[in-house]
Design a protein around this motif. Structure first.
Motif, PDB file in Angstrom:
ATOM      1  N   ASP A  85       0.804  -1.224   0.000  1.00  0.00           N
ATOM      2  CA  ASP A  85       0.000   0.000   0.000  1.00  0.00           C
ATOM      3  C   ASP A  85       0.839   1.277   0.000  1.00  0.00           C
ATOM      4  O   ASP A  85       0.604   2.170  -0.789  1.00  0.00           O
ATOM      5  CB  ASP A  85      -0.987   0.000   1.180  1.00  0.00           C
ATOM      6  CG  ASP A  85      -1.702   1.331   1.331  1.00  0.00           C
ATOM      7  OD1 ASP A  85      -1.990   1.926   0.285  1.00  0.00           O
ATOM      8  OD2 ASP A  85      -1.963   1.754   2.460  1.00  0.00           O
ATOM      9  N   ARG A  86       1.825   1.370   0.868  1.00  0.00           N
ATOM     10  CA  ARG A  86       2.599   2.611   0.924  1.00  0.00           C
ATOM     11  C   ARG A  86       4.101   2.345   0.806  1.00  0.00           C
ATOM     12  O   ARG A  86       4.597   1.388   1.379  1.00  0.00           O
ATOM     13  CB  ARG A  86       2.340   3.327   2.249  1.00  0.00           C
ATOM     14  CG  ARG A  86       0.907   3.791   2.378  1.00  0.00           C
ATOM     15  CD  ARG A  86       0.702   4.505   3.659  1.00  0.00           C
ATOM     16  NE  ARG A  86      -0.705   4.841   3.846  1.00  0.00           N
ATOM     17  CZ  ARG A  86      -1.153   5.495   4.897  1.00  0.00           C
ATOM     18  NH1 ARG A  86      -0.340   5.869   5.843  1.00  0.00           N
ATOM     19  NH2 ARG A  86      -2.439   5.765   5.016  1.00  0.00           N
ATOM     20  N   MET A  87       4.786   3.249   0.119  1.00  0.00           N
ATOM     21  CA  MET A  87       6.242   3.121  -0.023  1.00  0.00           C
ATOM     22  C   MET A  87       6.933   3.699   1.200  1.00  0.00           C
ATOM     23  O   MET A  87       6.364   4.479   1.954  1.00  0.00           O
ATOM     24  CB  MET A  87       6.708   3.895  -1.264  1.00  0.00           C
ATOM     25  CG  MET A  87       6.210   3.360  -2.587  1.00  0.00           C
ATOM     26  SD  MET A  87       6.802   1.698  -2.932  1.00  0.00           S
ATOM     27  CE  MET A  87       8.525   2.026  -3.299  1.00  0.00           C
ATOM     28  N   ILE A  88       8.188   3.280   1.402  1.00  0.00           N
ATOM     29  CA  ILE A  88       9.000   3.831   2.484  1.00  0.00           C
ATOM     30  C   ILE A  88      10.281   4.373   1.859  1.00  0.00           C
ATOM     31  O   ILE A  88      10.768   3.820   0.869  1.00  0.00           O
ATOM     32  CB  ILE A  88       9.350   2.735   3.521  1.00  0.00           C
ATOM     33  CG1 ILE A  88       8.093   2.214   4.193  1.00  0.00           C
ATOM     34  CG2 ILE A  88      10.307   3.278   4.569  1.00  0.00           C
ATOM     35  CD1 ILE A  88       8.348   1.105   5.183  1.00  0.00           C
ATOM     36  N   ASP A  89      10.819   5.449   2.437  1.00  0.00           N
ATOM     37  CA  ASP A  89      12.061   6.047   1.924  1.00  0.00           C
ATOM     38  C   ASP A  89      13.283   5.275   2.410  1.00  0.00           C
ATOM     39  O   ASP A  89      13.972   5.709   3.332  1.00  0.00           O
ATOM     40  CB  ASP A  89      12.175   7.509   2.402  1.00  0.00           C
ATOM     41  CG  ASP A  89      11.405   8.429   1.481  1.00  0.00           C
ATOM     42  OD1 ASP A  89      11.091   7.988   0.365  1.00  0.00           O
ATOM     43  OD2 ASP A  89      11.127   9.564   1.889  1.00  0.00           O
ATOM     44  N   VAL A  90      13.542   4.118   1.838  1.00  0.00           N
ATOM     45  CA  VAL A  90      14.768   3.390   2.180  1.00  0.00           C
ATOM     46  C   VAL A  90      15.350   2.816   0.893  1.00  0.00           C
ATOM     47  O   VAL A  90      14.689   2.805  -0.134  1.00  0.00           O
ATOM     48  CB  VAL A  90      14.506   2.218   3.166  1.00  0.00           C
ATOM     49  CG1 VAL A  90      14.183   2.725   4.544  1.00  0.00           C
ATOM     50  CG2 VAL A  90      13.409   1.308   2.647  1.00  0.00           C
ATOM     51  N   SER A  91      16.602   2.336   0.994  1.00  0.00           N
ATOM     52  CA  SER A  91      17.215   1.794  -0.211  1.00  0.00           C
ATOM     53  C   SER A  91      16.528   0.479  -0.574  1.00  0.00           C
ATOM     54  O   SER A  91      16.044  -0.255   0.291  1.00  0.00           O
ATOM     55  CB  SER A  91      18.703   1.580   0.002  1.00  0.00           C
ATOM     56  OG  SER A  91      18.947   0.262   0.397  1.00  0.00           O
ATOM     57  N   GLU A  92      16.478   0.211  -1.881  1.00  0.00           N
ATOM     58  CA  GLU A  92      15.673  -0.900  -2.389  1.00  0.00           C
ATOM     59  C   GLU A  92      16.102  -2.266  -1.881  1.00  0.00           C
ATOM     60  O   GLU A  92      15.303  -3.193  -1.839  1.00  0.00           O
ATOM     61  CB  GLU A  92      15.718  -0.894  -3.921  1.00  0.00           C
ATOM     62  CG  GLU A  92      14.518  -0.221  -4.544  1.00  0.00           C
ATOM     63  CD  GLU A  92      14.287  -0.681  -5.967  1.00  0.00           C
ATOM     64  OE1 GLU A  92      15.056  -1.534  -6.451  1.00  0.00           O
ATOM     65  OE2 GLU A  92      13.340  -0.184  -6.583  1.00  0.00           O
ATOM     66  N   ASP A  93      17.398  -2.409  -1.491  1.00  0.00           N
ATOM     67  CA  ASP A  93      17.838  -3.747  -1.110  1.00  0.00           C
ATOM     68  C   ASP A  93      17.394  -4.138   0.304  1.00  0.00           C
ATOM     69  O   ASP A  93      17.654  -5.234   0.759  1.00  0.00           O
ATOM     70  CB  ASP A  93      19.360  -3.874  -1.255  1.00  0.00           C
ATOM     71  CG  ASP A  93      20.071  -2.763  -0.527  1.00  0.00           C
ATOM     72  OD1 ASP A  93      20.375  -1.751  -1.187  1.00  0.00           O
ATOM     73  OD2 ASP A  93      20.282  -2.886   0.696  1.00  0.00           O
TER      74      ASP A  93
END
Lengths: 359, 343
Positions: free
Chosen positions: B143-151
């Motif tokens: 549902d919602r994205m988070i501001d972290v690196s994709e790995d």
């Protein structure tokens, strides 16, 4: 002498209503110049085949109904407690939720269940009103702080009652409450406002509630010394507001046959307080005129509908509304009033002096 | 004297209420740990065979009371990650980011295998997700994205609000009307849903394919939507489409049409479009009174479950959940039962 006093009393009485009446007159004139057809009233046939009145004027008077009803109760609270109830929107959501809950729990919806549902909604709203009233009257908490509690949690409570989502009620009777009674071209909410206003008028006529409320508002200790119970009067004002809240909540449900606890009468508390202020009532308590608040409610609604009709961009509506309201409140403020009176008195005396000279 | 008593009483009430609130929150914590203990106990007794081992999943979500969307989302999670499907589900609901972080921390110490997160805020998750990675826990965002690196996460299953608006507007274009005179009722300005749903229509207004009769926000308020449409009707302007950014506002608009005796729905003059797919709204579609209802899909659980069970491979870490839009002409009762929100 007595004639003079009566005249003074009359102008003082009108004095309170001057600002809202002038405001509504200006809005009307502005609209007449802008678009003369703004006030045209037509008779239309709605989906059920009833002939009903339609037009911007009807939209204003109809749309302001909840606001006007809430403003009546709020005036009383303001006068008695010298503060405002900011939880009316949340409390209306609770009352509306109870109304829907009772209607949905029965097998079928008929006049009996609607009345029962309304009475229960009323009782619940009165209990919450009494809760606010106790905090204010017994514990002497600032009304705005005391009602902040219900303002914060009210819509969550409304959520619990119906378990989320937006339950709908499909019933002719409920529809009639928020719309039109078959065969009557006037919107029902408008009729309800008139009935409520008459009830208040009768209440003030046959009881000394008006006088008691004013004396408590002006000076509670003095009132107590005169044998009035300020705690009771303050509590009573909140309970009466509770009744107004449940009426407004039920109209809100009736308009669409649905309860959305998050948006039912959203932000209405601020408009209600504004209506009381525009009506020339002292927000610090004391003397009051319910008629002023009712006119205040129609001023706000006329303003909103005017902005909609002018197709003002949605992001700008609130800013325009704010500008007009600042003007109204500043003009109605005691400082400006005093300056104006002084100015008028100065002119009168000058005139008298010049006349004397001439003679 | 009396005043002092009142003050004391007030203080006592305050303390009591604090104590109660503290109690209630801690008791709910206890309950959740008890519940998990309970499931662990039952697991150890009734799962002697290793083949029956349940997959431990921790879900950090917003509370169902947030909205009809969330309610459906929570129910979907519970239905998909059920015991019957081979999962042991632990849930934590909060609107506050710090409480969500604590819950996630708790799930990591509890030793879940998968951590599913719908964050209250986009920031502050680095530490927790790093810990999860160290512990070998696989993280999925929904549902919602988070501001972290994709790995730091395996995949994110999210909605694309702009796409949702595009789907609806494309449907409207497919109706091939001679003229599009649109009343556009917007949601609360600045919300994700409003921006997405407005954006698509604005493009059409700019290109001149559709005419903007009015564009106003009703801040999700049904009654306000009704007033806006009433004002348009009173002004005598012609319109044939109502594009309301949620179901409630569409209902408000329709109430205004009904009062003025204007026909709407399939094969009628005015096309009515709503969003959210509440069950009651879909029933209006089924009755042919509305024409279209779009949905920002709250159903991400099945996709995540498929990834966990190896039925679906992740190529792009950001998976856009397919958005549904229902046409009154093709809607069935079965659709209402499966996709409708609420009751």
């Amino acid at each position: 002498m007595s004639k003079k006093a009566a005249k003074k009393g009359f102008t003082a009485g009108l004095g309170q209503l001057t600002i809202p009446l002038v405001a509504i007159a200006i809005l009307v004139i502005f609209n007449l110049i802008r678009d003369p057809s703004f006030f045209s009233i037509e008779i239309k046939h709605n989906i059920d085949g009833n002939s009903v009145l339609a037009g911007n004027l009807i939209t204003v008077i109809n749309g302001a109904s909840e606001l006007a009803i809430l403003a009546m109760g709020m005036t009383l609270v303001t006068a008695a407690c010298g503060g405002q109830d900011i939880s009316v929107g949340a409390a209306a959501a609770i009352a509306g939720s109870v109304f829907v809950k009772v209607l949905k729990s029965g097998a079928s919806i008929n006049a009996g269940t609607v009345i029962l549902a309304f009475l229960l909604a009323c009782i619940v709203a009165m209990i919450f009103g009494a809760f606010n009233g106790t905090l204010v009257a017994v514990f002497n908490i600032q009304p705005m702080i005391a009602t902040l509690i219900l303002y914060t949690c009210g819509r969550s409570i409304a959520y619990w009652i119906n378990g989320g989502a937006t339950p709908t009620v499909d019933s002719g009777i409920v529809k009639a409450i928020g719309g039109f009674i078959p065969g009557v071209p006037i919107p029902t909410p408008v009729i309800i406002v008139v009935v409520m206003a008459i009830i208040f008028k009768l209440l003030f006529h046959f009881t000394s509630l008006e006088l008691l409320t004013q004396s408590v508002g002006i000076n509670g200790s003095a009132a107590r010394l005169n044998g009035i119970n300020p705690t009771f009067i303050k509590l009573l004002s909140f309970i009466i507001l509770g009744v107004c809240v449940s009426v407004a909540g039920c109209i809100g449900v009736g308009r669409l046959g649905l309860i959305n606890h998050e948006t039912l009468l959203l932000d209405v508390e601020m408009d209600t307080i504004l209506a009381v202020a525009i009506g020339g009532n002292n927000l610090g308590g004391g003397k009051f005129k319910i008629l002023g608040s009712i006119i205040g409610a129609y001023v706000i609604q006329t303003l909103t509908i005017t902005l909609y009709a002018m197709n003002v961009s949605s992001t700008d509506v609130k800013a325009y509304k704010a500008i007009v309201i600042i003007l109204l409140v500043v003009i109605g403020s005691p400082v400006v009033k005093k300056k104006f009176e002084k100015f008028m008195a100065g002119r009168a005396s000058k005139k008298a002096a010049s006349e004397a000279k001439g003679a | 004297m009396k005043k002092r008593f009142n003050v004391l009483l007030l203080a006592a009430i305050l303390v009591l209420s604090f104590a109660l609130s503290a109690c209630s929150s801690s008791s709910s914590d206890n309950k959740s740990t008890e519940a998990t203990k309970g499931t662990e106990a039952t697991k150890s007794t009734e799962a002697p065979k290793p083949a029956d081992k349940l997959i431990k999943v921790g879900v950090v979500n917003n509370p169902p009371s947030e909205s009809g969307y969330r309610e459906a989302n929570v129910k979907d999670m519970e239905a998909v990650f059920s015991k019957d499907n081979g999962y042991e589900l632990k849930t934590a609901y909060s609107l506050k980011n710090d409480e969500q972080l604590q819950a996630a921390q708790g799930f990591i110490t509890d030793g879940v295998e998968y951590l599913l997160i719908s964050a209250a805020e986009t920031t502050g998750w680095d530490e927790v997700l790093k810990k999860a990675k160290e512990a070998g826990i696989k993280v999925y965002l929904f549902d919602r994205m988070i501001d972290v690196s994709e790995d730091l996460y395996e995949a994110a299953v999210v909605s694309d609000m702009a796409k949702e608006g595009d789907t609806a507007v494309q449907w409207l274009l497919d109706q091939k009307l001679d003229e599009y005179n649109v009343i556009h009722i917007q949601g609360a300005m600045g919300s994700d849903a409003q921006i997405g749903r407005t954006g698509a229509l604005d493009k059409q207004f700019e290109s001149g394919k559709m005419n903007k009769v009015v564009q106003q926000t009703a801040t999700w308020d049904e009654a306000e939507a009704k007033k806006i449409v009433e004002t348009v009707i009173n002004s005598g302007k012609d319109f044939n489409v109502i594009y309301a950014e949620n179901d409630g506002m569409a209902k408000g608009a329709v109430a205004a049409l009904d009062e003025a005796g204007i026909k709407h729905g399939v094969g009628e003059k005015v096309i009515v479009m709503g969003f959210d797919c509440n069950k009651w709204a879909l029933r209006e579609l089924l009755a042919q009174k509305w024409n279209y209802d779009g949905q920002c899909s709250p159903f991400q659980a099945q996709i995540i479950s498929d990834i966990i069970q190896g039925k679906k491979t992740v190529t792009d870490k950001k998976i856009i959940n397919e958005e549904k839009g229902f046409d009154a002409k093709t809607l069935t009762q079965a659709d209402i039962d499966t996709y409708g929100l609420g009751e």
